[in-house]
Scaffold this active site. Structure first.
Site, PDB file in Angstrom:
ATOM      1  N   GLN A 132       0.862  -1.189   0.000  1.00 31.92           N
ATOM      2  CA  GLN A 132       0.000   0.000   0.000  1.00 31.92           C
ATOM      3  C   GLN A 132       0.896   1.235   0.000  1.00 31.92           C
ATOM      4  O   GLN A 132       1.125   1.827  -1.032  1.00 31.92           O
ATOM      5  CB  GLN A 132      -0.964  -0.050   1.188  1.00 31.92           C
ATOM      6  CG  GLN A 132      -2.055  -1.097   0.986  1.00 31.92           C
ATOM      7  CD  GLN A 132      -3.087  -1.129   2.085  1.00 31.92           C
ATOM      8  OE1 GLN A 132      -3.185  -0.232   2.918  1.00 31.92           O
ATOM      9  NE2 GLN A 132      -3.892  -2.184   2.111  1.00 31.92           N
ATOM     10  N   GLU A 152     -11.073   4.542   6.766  1.00 35.94           N
ATOM     11  CA  GLU A 152     -10.971   4.450   8.224  1.00 35.94           C
ATOM     12  C   GLU A 152     -11.915   3.422   8.847  1.00 35.94           C
ATOM     13  O   GLU A 152     -11.616   2.861   9.896  1.00 35.94           O
ATOM     14  CB  GLU A 152     -11.322   5.812   8.846  1.00 35.94           C
ATOM     15  CG  GLU A 152     -10.398   6.934   8.454  1.00 35.94           C
ATOM     16  CD  GLU A 152     -10.983   8.280   8.839  1.00 35.94           C
ATOM     17  OE1 GLU A 152     -10.545   8.846   9.818  1.00 35.94           O
ATOM     18  OE2 GLU A 152     -11.915   8.742   8.138  1.00 35.94           O
TER      19      GLU A 152
HETATM   20  S1  FES Z   1       2.607  -1.251   2.822  1.00 38.51           S
HETATM   21 FE1  FES Z   1       3.488  -2.181   4.521  1.00 38.51          FE
HETATM   22  S2  FES Z   1       3.918  -0.522   5.812  1.00 38.51           S
HETATM   23 FE2  FES Z   1       2.844   0.395   4.217  1.00 38.51          FE
END
Ligand code: FES
Ligand SMILES: Cc1cc2nc3c(=O)[nH]c(=O)nc-3n(C[C@H](O)[C@H](O)[C@H](O)COP(=O)(O)OP(=O)(O)OC[C@H]3O[C@@H](n4cnc5c(N)ncnc54)[C@H](O)[C@@H]3O)c2cc1C
Ligand code: FES
EC number: 1.17.1.4
Length: 1336
Positions: free
Chosen positions: A120, A1267
């Site tokens: 991410q 969230e």
């Molecule tokens: S994707 Fe692993 S810490 Fe952000």
């Protein structure tokens, strides 16, 4: 060779290989770690800094060594932050850049992690890739167990690990479906069943993966192999500025060196010495590295045991023990198996690969997992010095009190002998940590008993505990007193009594958790008693009774299982064009670059000419006047350029509320007082150590209780009220009152705060590269501080390595600190916080205290609730005003309480200022509400889910602040979740399990959620975008949102692609900058993609409209043709898009308004199992249903839901911030503060996006889910609650009870009252000074 002789020959050249390239370092500095060498010297920034102490795995690299005698090459993962470069002579290092990149070829690990959506923010990704890569080098088709073991030392704060595991599982030979035989269905069957419903369970397609071809891997550098074979072994000396590194080649030389430098540490893995040097400022002028000495690396199997060299790594030890256990009869290997029990979870794989047996023993730390077992197992140490050698029993060292004098500083541990166990001997190991894997133990123990042959009469008994005193402690007298006794319950009672007397832990013991640790002392003993009893019974069932059925469950340890998962979402309409990416699970736009290490974060930006490094001096007092700041010694440190204080700020020093540099007074520990700038980061740090500040202490306020007492608040009380509270109570059958304390939470984004400020040298212009969620705020504060116009300050954020609210306000202050230094020195300033500084300074989620009075009828209808909420805001207002607003506005969660009064206050204390954090107050107020709902259920005796159902919003309703609310999807989510989780049948199974198991209990809970998205003011929902089309047809999209890992850029590209009707590959996004989009609103509140998406859509629609006449004229033309034509016709190919924002207007005077643009509903059901003796728990299964059907990108949204959920599990069950009574934060790194790791996610994890639910106001009917998932983590909290309730009921502890958050092993254990919790000594509050205080 002695040191002078070595020096005479001059320091040696350090030779090692990095990614196949030979590195010759003529001036190797023993104090330099591989991580900084890679990043700063070799400019290989793929390897990340996350903590600097071996605890996060972000810096994982692969080390390869060649052993010339056996001709074996060894590959292993290691933490670059702990590896001194001097330890790497003759080694080959492989970094993430070395295994693949986009310019040549990406490696299958990189490809699969990215395509399975395993990144991410991407900051942990290179470390994950390298852990997995090292595993594949040794096991090209690893087992599931090997994968979880390999990843146990890598933390990810974003993903919740599920997609990472999905990517890794594709390398397994074993099938990667769930293998569940439950109801005859496995996940693949479910996929078939759901096909007809236009529902998909596929987020990636394994068919497109390139195969793993081990022959394509890097080979060990042949030149290095030849060098290692041909080189005569000789002493190596590396000379740094302050430290000399000596690596002798023989034991004799080592002993001479040790005689000469008795204080010099022997560094093997550097996992103990390294952190002490880094975090405690310990300096060693000489370091001796004994790793190359053969005597210290022996592995010898003898007739009576195993001898292992002291320099053997713990991983090698584990392998040797595993092999030996498989070869020898069980009777002989009990000590080996006890050691293996500890080694399984000791550190992460990277730590075990480098840390040595000798280092673990000789550090003599209380937290050593090995020493209690080695001591109890009568292992002996072979010690050598110039005076000769001797064998000494390890038990003697610890049994004679803290017998540190037994060893002399000149002595070297050569090897350790671990004997075979004998007939009639039983050995066991115990440990309990805050997290099951990769966490130092809270307490551990090694226990051994030897019986007279053929009897249960104790002949010899040994008990050693860790985590109780300053080193391993022995219960010598207890054991002696029990010799000759039979192994029965009377003996156990006596043993418990004696041991509690002998192994005493004062109330103020460092580490706290005193009563819990006392309980563990006896709980472990009880476990050992039963283990031995069971073994005796198995050996001779006639003479020895079996353990009763009641106790059987004690002996089943939780076994790690590879999590299985399922994600279900609605597929796009079959008529949607294949090139239209909206609604499809498109990989994160930077996914591949995350995995190859090419994605650049702030500190990865290349060195700028003349740049200086900044380090800050922070307050050591919670509240004090600054009397003097003496910087004279700091300025004398070589290469320190300047010290910057509040006096140097030409304009405004921060905001009305918060200073960037403290002036006159400090209001918390960790507040920035001044900054040292130097030509290197190390020099800046050394300068910091020399700054002397004199304080005059003032009385601090630290806790919520203190603040209430002193009337210390920010702002006014916030209140909403509906109905008639007094009447409501009158109509109740019963009224209960209670309270709850909820601890705070560290953001623990993997990328620490970082800023690079570069003066442009003209017109006071400055570029500020900053890791922030709010570039406009950074720009504003820097401009104010420098007293220049905002138009002169250019802020840039390419991406942020995780933020979760923690980079909303704080980065602006760091930028001001750096910009003032840049202004003063006229040079670029780089300021990257160390993990401990980041955790010290930045604050986190607000600790919470809630009081309730709730009235209800006997059939479970809540008639009235009077709620008071307090948050510990810390020393400045920051976002606390908004957080308390949200606490108050969101207290109702999913429930219609006809008569409700909610009041909230933000307490002003002398703690670091708390700030925004994912969920923004709702995770606390929601948990609070669910707690009193659970208490109502307990009080009425009705099932919890019934109370929830009865009181849930249904149909169209009004919130307590009179906003309209359609709860149809809330009820749908709840029902779907009930069904999908098979709640009722599993509840029955849980009850059945609980009847049969006394010491293990299961619990199950289902929790509904109403989450309000966005902010309570229209202004915060505006957004802008700028879209350019270039003459080659390529498109550059810019918008005001910042990529934090939430996939906002990926979604924006999808939107632009759909709107412009061009393939995704035509659209690019470069960075977020205040130059392209001014005055952008903070990226937060789950609303970023919504509002920026509308702005991008608007810009693209404007452009498309301009192009329409051209397209209509040439409908068969290509995009490029139209663009060329447009340019020819002087049609502008650049457009600004704008979205004015959703309407939101809360009026606090009337307590009414449209506070939020829309709601997201959801429900989660979780099942857990707890160990009542230790407080450990495991997450068995979670089913989440989320009302987010028309997702712009289901892979991104499911990733957000899962990641947030796991962060919520951390908040509610493990993450604990600890403060001293003086207001100093203890938890400053991953060693002390535990976030969830791979081992903590549910064994079965299912996410389901509720189909066919539209959101008329948001783009493409989507919903913001950044969230919401966090709160659903509390389903685990309430499942534990359910299990604890079952324990208490069985133990006769009737009535309601309260559980505070987080439900750590300590809280779970202490809530399961039993004989052991009763027998421990209790300290009267006020009779001792506790190690930590409760700030909530
Ligand atoms: S994707 Fe692993 S810490 Fe952000
Ligand atoms: C992130 C992390 C997690 C950890 N988790 C755990 C855990 O769960 N359980 C646990 O038990 N430990 C844990 N540890 C501690 C780790 O196991 C020890 O630090 C390690 O075993 C020490 O070995 P080393 O080779 O790295 O020691 P070094 O740091 O190289 O040396 C440590 C000390 O030992 C001395 N020494 C080393 N070898 C000899 C010798 N041959 N003769 C005389 N003195 C010697 C040195 O002089 C030095 O003082 C963890 C450490 C880290 C960083
Ligand atoms: S940076 Fe090395 S383990 Fe965290």
């Amino acid at each position: 060779m002695s040191l002078p002789a070595a020096r005479a020959a001059g320091p040696d050249e350090l030779i090692f290989y990095v990614n196949g390239r030979k590195i010759v370092e003529k001036n190797a500095d023993p104090e330099q770690m591989l991580l900084s060498y890679l990043r700063k010297r070799l400019r290989l920034t793929g390897t990340k800094y996350g903590c600097g102490g071996g605890g996060c795995g972000a810096c994982t690299v692969m080390i390869s060594t060649y052993e010339p005698v056996s001709k074996k090459i060894r590959h292993y993962s290691a933490n670059a932050c702990l590896l001194p470069i001097c330890s790497l002579h003759d080694f080959a290092v492989t970094t993430v850049e070395g295994i693949g990149c986009t310019k040549t070829r990406i490696h299958p690990v990189q490809e699969r992690l990215a395509k399975c959506h395993g990144s991410q923010c991407g900051f942990c990704t290179p470390g994950m890739v390298m852990s997995m890569y090292a595993l594949l080098r040794n096991h090209p088709e690893p087992s599931m167990e090997q994968i979880t073991e390999a990843l146990a030392g890598n933390l990810c704060r974003c993903t919740g690990y599920r997609p990472i595991l999905d990517g890794c599982k594709t390398f397994c030979k074993e099938p990667f479906c769930c293998q569940s035989k439950e109801n005859g269905n496995c996940c693949l069957d479910r996929e078939d069943k759901l096909k007809g419903e236009k529902i998909s369970t596929k987020l990636f397609s394994a068919d497109e993966f390139q195969p793993l071809d081990p022959t394509q891997e890097f080979i060990f550098p042949p030149e290095l192999m030849t060098m290692t074979e041909n080189q005569p072994k000789r002493t190596l000396v590396f000379q740094g500025e302050r430290t000399t590194w000596i690596s002798p080649a023989s034991l004799k030389e080592l002993l001479e060196l040790k005689a000469k430098y008795p204080k010099a540490p022997l560094v093997v893995g550097n996992t103990s010495v390294g952190p002490e040097m880094k975090f405690k400022g310990v300096h060693h002028p000489v370091i001796i590295s004994p790793a190359r000495i053969l005597d210290l690396n022996v592995v010898r199997s003898t007739d009576n045991g195993l001898t292992l060299g002291a320099a053997c790594s713990l991983a090698a030890m584990k392998d040797v023990l595993t092999n030996t256990v498989s070869e020898l009869p069980g009777e002989k290997t009990k000590i080996f198996r006890a050691l293996l029990h500890q080694l399984k979870t000791l550190g992460g794989q990277q730590i075990r690969n480098i840390s040595s047996l000798g280092g673990n023993i000789m550090s003599r730390k209380s937290t050593s997992d090995l020493n209690p077992i080695l001591a109890v197992g009568n292992c002996t140490l072979n010690l050598a010095s110039r005076e000769g050698t001797r064998w000494i029993s390890l038990s003697d060292i610890f049994a004679n009190g803290v017998g540190n004098n037994t060893l002399t500083p000149e002595e070297v541990l050569v090897s350790v002998h671990i004997p075979h166990s004998r007939k009639g001997e039983f050995v066991s190991a115990f440990r309990q940590a805050q997290r099951r894997e990769n966490a130092l133990p809270i307490a551990n123990a090694g226990m051994r008993v030897l019986f007279a042959e053929g009897t249960d009469i104790i002949m010899d008994f040994g008990i050693f505990y860790g985590g109780i005193g300053s080193t391993t402690v022995c219960a010598k007298q207890t054991c002696r007193a029990l010799i000759g006794r039979h192994w029965n319950e009377q003996m156990l009672d006596e043993a418990c009594r004696l041991v509690l007397k002998e192994v005493s832990l004062p109330g103020s013991a460092p580490g706290g958790k005193v009563e819990y640790r006392r309980t563990l002392i006896v709980s472990f003993l009880f476990k050992f008693y039963l283990e031995v009893l069971q073994s005796l019974n198995r050996m001779d069932p006639h003479r020895c009774p079996d353990i009763s059925e009641k106790h059987g469950s004690v002996l089943q340890d939780f076994q790690p299982k590879m999590p299985q998962s399922e994600q279900i979402y609605q597929e796009v309409n079959p008529e949607q064009l294949p090139r239209d990416p909206v609604g499809r699970p498109i990989m994160h736009q930077a996914g591949i670059k995350h995995a190859t290490g090419e994605a650049l974060y702030c500190d990865d930006i290349r060195a700028v000419d003349e740049e200086l490094f900044l380090a800050v001096v922070t307050s050591s007092r919670a509240h004090a006047k600054i009397v003097t700041i003496d910087v004279s010694e700091a300025l004398k440190v070589p290469r320190v350029v300047d010290v910057v204080t509040a006096e140097d700020v030409p304009g405004k020093n921060g905001t009305e509320d918060e200073q960037a540099y403290a002036k006159d007074e400090v209001i918390c520990v960790g507040q920035i007082v001044c900054a040292v700038v130097a030509e290197s980061a190390v020099q800046a740090k050394r300068g910091v150590e020399k700054v002397k500040i004199e304080y005059e202490d003032l009385e601090p306020i630290l806790t919520i209780e203190d603040a209430i007492k002193h009337n210390s608040y920010f702002g006014k009380e916030k209140k909403i009220e509906q109905g008639n509270i007094e009447e409501g109570f009158k109509s109740a059958d019963e009224i209960i009152e209670g309270e709850i304390h909820i601890g705070g939470q560290e953001h623990f984004y993997l990328e620490t705060n970082s800023v690079l400020v570069v003066p442009r040298g003209e017109d006071n212009e400055m570029d500020v590269h900053v890791s922030t969620q709010d570039a406009a705020r950074v720009q504003e504060l820097v401009a104010l501080a420098l007293d220049v116009q905002s138009s002169k300050i250019m802020c840039h954020t390419k991406r942020v390595g995780g933020a979760f609210g923690g980079k909303v306000t704080k980065p602006a202050f760091f930028a001001v600190v750096a910009a003032v230094a840049a202004n003063k020195t006229g040079r670029p300033i780089r300021f990257t916080l160390e993990r401990d500084e980041d955790m010290l300074i930045t604050g986190g989620r607000h600790p919470f205290y809630g009081k309730y009075k709730v009235g209800f009828t006997n059939d479970g209808r809540i008639t009235a609730a009077d709620i008071e909420s307090y948050i510990n805001a810390g020393c400045t207002l920051d976002e606390s005003g908004l957080v308390i607003d949200y606490v108050v506005l969101k207290t109702d969660n999913a429930y219609k309480i006809p008569n409700l009064r909610v009041r909230g206050r933000a307490c002003k204390t002398n703690l670091p200022s708390n700030t925004a954090f994912r969920g923004f107050g709702f995770p606390q107020s929601g948990l609070f509400t669910e707690s009193w709902i659970a208490t109502v259920a307990t009080q009425t005796g009705l099932p919890h889910e019934k109370i929830r159902e009865i009181n849930m919003y249904k149909g169209v309703n009004l919130t307590p602040f009179k906003e309209e609310l359609d709860a149809t999807n809330l009820v749908k989510c709840w029902k779907e979740c009930m069904e999908k989780s098979e709640y009722y049948s599993r509840k029955t199974a849980v009850e059945e399990f609980n009847k049969q198991n006394y010491w293990k209990k299961k619990g199950i809970a289902i929790i509904p959620m109403k989450f309000s998205v966005g902010f309570n003011a229209t202004l915060y929902h505006q957004a802008a975008a700028l879209v350019h089309i270039y003459t080659d047809g390529s498109v550059l999209v810019t918008h005001g949102g910042i990529e934090l890992g939430q996939g906002i850029h990926t979604k924006m590209l999808q939107i632009a692609s759909r709107e412009l009707k061009v393939p995704l590959s035509y659209v690019h996004l470069c960075e977020t900058s205040t130059i392209t989009v001014p005055n952008a609103i903070v990226t937060a509140g789950s609303i970023g993609s919504d509002v920026n998406g509308k702005a991008v859509q608007n810009a693209c629609q404007i452009l498309r409209k301009r192009l329409e006449p051209i397209i209509n004229k040439n409908p068969e033309g290509k995009w490029e043709d139209w663009i060329t034509e447009a340019h020819q016709q002087s049609v502008s190919l650049s457009a600004t898009g704008y979205f004015r924002g959703y309407v939101a207007n809360m009026n606090w005077d009337t307590g009414e308004g449209q506070a939020f643009p829309y709601f997201v509903f959801g429900a989660a059901c979780s099942e857990v199992e707890i160990d009542c003796l230790t407080g450990d728990h495991k997450n068995i299964r979670t089913d989440i249903v989320m009302d987010a059907c028309f997702s712009i990108n289901p892979a991104v949204d499911i990733g957000q839901i899962e990641g947030a959920f796991v962060q919520g599990v951390g908040l509610y069950t493990m993450e604990e911030i600890k403060f001293s009574p003086e207001g100093e934060q203890y938890t400053l790194g991953p060693d002390a503060y535990k976030i969830p790791a791979v081992c903590d996610i549910p064994e079965q994890f299912r996410v389901y996006l509720l189909p066919n639910s539209r959101n008329p106001i948001a783009i493409y009917s989507s919903k913001g889910v950044g969230e919401a998932g966090l709160f659903l983590g509390c389903s685990v909290f309430f499942a534990i609650w359910d299990a604890v309730a079952a324990v208490r009921k069985e133990r006769g502890l009737t009535g309601t009870f309260t559980l505070n958050s987080p439900l750590t092993p300590e809280r779970i254990r202490m809530a399961c009252g039993d004989n052991f919790t009763e027998m421990i000594p209790k300290d009267k509050p006020g009779t001792y000074k506790p190690w930590a205080i409760d700030i909530a």
